[in-house]
Enzyme design. Sequence first.
Site, PDB file in Angstrom:
ATOM      1  N   SER A 151       5.028  -7.344   1.553  1.00  0.00           N
ATOM      2  CA  SER A 151       6.188  -7.371   2.441  1.00  0.00           C
ATOM      3  C   SER A 151       5.856  -8.218   3.661  1.00  0.00           C
ATOM      4  CB  SER A 151       6.510  -5.942   2.898  1.00  0.00           C
ATOM      5  OG  SER A 151       7.289  -5.972   4.070  1.00  0.00           O
ATOM      6  N   TYR A 164       2.884   1.533   7.300  1.00  0.00           N
ATOM      7  CA  TYR A 164       3.433   0.686   6.223  1.00  0.00           C
ATOM      8  C   TYR A 164       2.873  -0.732   6.319  1.00  0.00           C
ATOM      9  CZ  TYR A 164       6.779  -1.834   3.319  1.00  0.00           C
ATOM     10  OH  TYR A 164       7.345  -2.639   2.367  1.00  0.00           O
TER      11      TYR A 164
HETATM   12  N1  LIG Z   1      14.086  -4.682  -0.808  1.00  0.00           N
HETATM   13  C1  LIG Z   1      13.455  -5.213   0.235  1.00  0.00           C
HETATM   14  O1  LIG Z   1      14.076  -5.662   1.219  1.00  0.00           O
HETATM   15  C2  LIG Z   1      11.948  -5.321   0.248  1.00  0.00           C
HETATM   16  C3  LIG Z   1      11.339  -6.028   1.290  1.00  0.00           C
HETATM   17  C4  LIG Z   1       9.959  -6.144   1.302  1.00  0.00           C
HETATM   18  C5  LIG Z   1       9.199  -5.567   0.295  1.00  0.00           C
HETATM   19  N2  LIG Z   1       9.816  -4.869  -0.705  1.00  0.00           N
HETATM   20  C6  LIG Z   1       8.971  -4.278  -1.738  1.00  0.00           C
HETATM   21  O2  LIG Z   1       9.335  -4.793  -2.984  1.00  0.00           O
HETATM   22  C7  LIG Z   1       9.124  -3.793  -4.002  1.00  0.00           C
HETATM   23  C8  LIG Z   1      10.420  -3.532  -4.750  1.00  0.00           C
HETATM   24  O3  LIG Z   1      11.393  -3.101  -3.813  1.00  0.00           O
HETATM   25  P1  LIG Z   1      12.905  -2.680  -4.193  1.00  0.00           P
HETATM   26  O4  LIG Z   1      13.667  -2.783  -2.910  1.00  0.00           O
HETATM   27  O5  LIG Z   1      13.357  -3.361  -5.409  1.00  0.00           O
HETATM   28  O6  LIG Z   1      12.817  -1.159  -4.683  1.00  0.00           O
HETATM   29  P2  LIG Z   1      12.510   0.251  -4.001  1.00  0.00           P
HETATM   30  O7  LIG Z   1      13.728   1.032  -4.087  1.00  0.00           O
HETATM   31  O8  LIG Z   1      11.909   0.062  -2.649  1.00  0.00           O
HETATM   32  O9  LIG Z   1      11.419   0.897  -5.001  1.00  0.00           O
HETATM   33  C9  LIG Z   1      10.400   0.181  -5.563  1.00  0.00           C
HETATM   34  C10 LIG Z   1       9.966   0.762  -6.907  1.00  0.00           C
HETATM   35  O10 LIG Z   1       8.845   1.621  -6.683  1.00  0.00           O
HETATM   36  C11 LIG Z   1       8.863   2.653  -7.645  1.00  0.00           C
HETATM   37  N3  LIG Z   1       8.240   3.865  -7.117  1.00  0.00           N
HETATM   38  C12 LIG Z   1       8.548   4.501  -5.969  1.00  0.00           C
HETATM   39  N4  LIG Z   1       7.777   5.607  -5.832  1.00  0.00           N
HETATM   40  C13 LIG Z   1       6.971   5.647  -6.930  1.00  0.00           C
HETATM   41  C14 LIG Z   1       5.963   6.546  -7.381  1.00  0.00           C
HETATM   42  N5  LIG Z   1       5.602   7.613  -6.664  1.00  0.00           N
HETATM   43  N6  LIG Z   1       5.349   6.286  -8.558  1.00  0.00           N
HETATM   44  C15 LIG Z   1       5.701   5.203  -9.293  1.00  0.00           C
HETATM   45  N7  LIG Z   1       6.640   4.326  -8.928  1.00  0.00           N
HETATM   46  C16 LIG Z   1       7.276   4.539  -7.753  1.00  0.00           C
HETATM   47  C17 LIG Z   1      10.347   2.921  -7.914  1.00  0.00           C
HETATM   48  O11 LIG Z   1      10.487   3.326  -9.250  1.00  0.00           O
HETATM   49  P3  LIG Z   1      11.876   4.001  -9.790  1.00  0.00           P
HETATM   50  O12 LIG Z   1      12.895   2.905  -9.678  1.00  0.00           O
HETATM   51  O13 LIG Z   1      11.624   4.377 -11.189  1.00  0.00           O
HETATM   52  O14 LIG Z   1      12.154   5.130  -8.877  1.00  0.00           O
HETATM   53  C18 LIG Z   1      11.028   1.585  -7.597  1.00  0.00           C
HETATM   54  O15 LIG Z   1      11.418   0.899  -8.753  1.00  0.00           O
HETATM   55  C19 LIG Z   1       8.598  -2.566  -3.275  1.00  0.00           C
HETATM   56  O16 LIG Z   1       7.200  -2.559  -3.270  1.00  0.00           O
HETATM   57  C20 LIG Z   1       9.131  -2.770  -1.861  1.00  0.00           C
HETATM   58  O17 LIG Z   1       8.400  -2.066  -0.880  1.00  0.00           O
HETATM   59  C21 LIG Z   1      11.162  -4.732  -0.757  1.00  0.00           C
END
Ligand SMILES: NC(=O)c1ccc[n+]([C@@H]2O[C@H](COP(=O)([O-])OP(=O)(O)OC[C@H]3O[C@@H](n4cnc5c(N)ncnc54)[C@H](OP(=O)(O)O)[C@@H]3O)[C@@H](O)[C@H]2O)c1
Length: 271
Positions: A151, A164
């Site tokens: 991130s 974080y």
């Molecule tokens: N969206 C943004 O703006 C943003 C920005 C910077 C970084 N990121 C990072 O990019 C990645 C994807 O983000 P996103 O926004 O698409 O989704 P998200 O809603 O933040 O969740 C990420 C994924 O992590 C999985 N997860 C959460 N807790 C878990 C656990 N205890 N064990 C196993 N898996 C777990 C979830 O699986 P399930 O779907 O099955 O629950 C989900 O698919 C993440 O690492 C997030 O921090 C996102």
Amino acid sequence: MDEGMEVMASNLSPVALVTGAARGIGRAIADRLLERGYQIALHYWDVPDQAAEWVDHAREGGRNAWLLTGDLTVPSTPIQLVDEALALGGRLDLVVNNAGRTILHPFLEMDHDSLDFLYRLNFLAPYLISQRAAQWMVQHRIRGNLVQITSVHYQRVTDQDSAYGAMRAASVRAMESMAYELAPHGIRVNAIAPGRILTPFLAEGADPDRLQEIDAAMPLKRSGTPEDIAEAVAWLVSPQASYVTGITLRIDGGFNLSMPTARIGGAQTFI
Ligand SMILES: NC(=O)c1ccc[n+]([C@@H]2O[C@H](COP(=O)([O-])OP(=O)(O)OC[C@H]3O[C@@H](n4cnc5c(N)ncnc54)[C@H](OP(=O)(O)O)[C@@H]3O)[C@@H](O)[C@H]2O)c1
């Protein structure tokens, strides 16, 4: 190398393990890798129906895809996950560590449980998954790829992100050491640092005016899409990026370039 890793690299099509891939950014990555000819071991945790639907869809299209689950905050899950992916796919060419969560608390109020959760999910799990996968790749002379989704918080301080941001920074630093140590084996290791990415989950129920306001504050005047990140993963693992290892590709619409600004006397200026 222990006995649990005795899986032969027999199947010729590349196999990718993508964590947290049933929705959001992970799903877009799985979609793009499938298009690029990968067989997909798709990991999910909370959303079994969405995960099963994705795998069914891939199989209907004549492709190999497998469903894997497990709570990645449990220290035994990462190794089990890689071993299961190997047992199902017969090989492993790419791991995308996408699963992760954001917990923001003021530093003065940060609690031990949140710290522990962030450490296990955002640092320990991807580290152990990468290690297990790389051990197998080295043993089987697979010149594969590891990709860490981190991130922009890894680099830039924003409010309440002491834990974080620190875990995101730690995962980048670990990725760089992995890249260095695995380079002689032809294994490339890179990271992607997304800024604000508007996933369906984030968009759902959000105030449209607030979304517009956030978009307007971005230097490129929009939030990112999951496809913006998926495209970058596809490039990083492609032969076109064969000289690229140990980098963190920031994909944030210019967010990290901007400073807090104020309007003084009609002009926008740094404060
Ligand atoms: N969206 C943004 O703006 C943003 C920005 C910077 C970084 N990121 C990072 O990019 C990645 C994807 O983000 P996103 O926004 O698409 O989704 P998200 O809603 O933040 O969740 C990420 C994924 O992590 C999985 N997860 C959460 N807790 C878990 C656990 N205890 N064990 C196993 N898996 C777990 C979830 O699986 P399930 O779907 O099955 O629950 C989900 O698919 C993440 O690492 C997030 O921090 C996102």
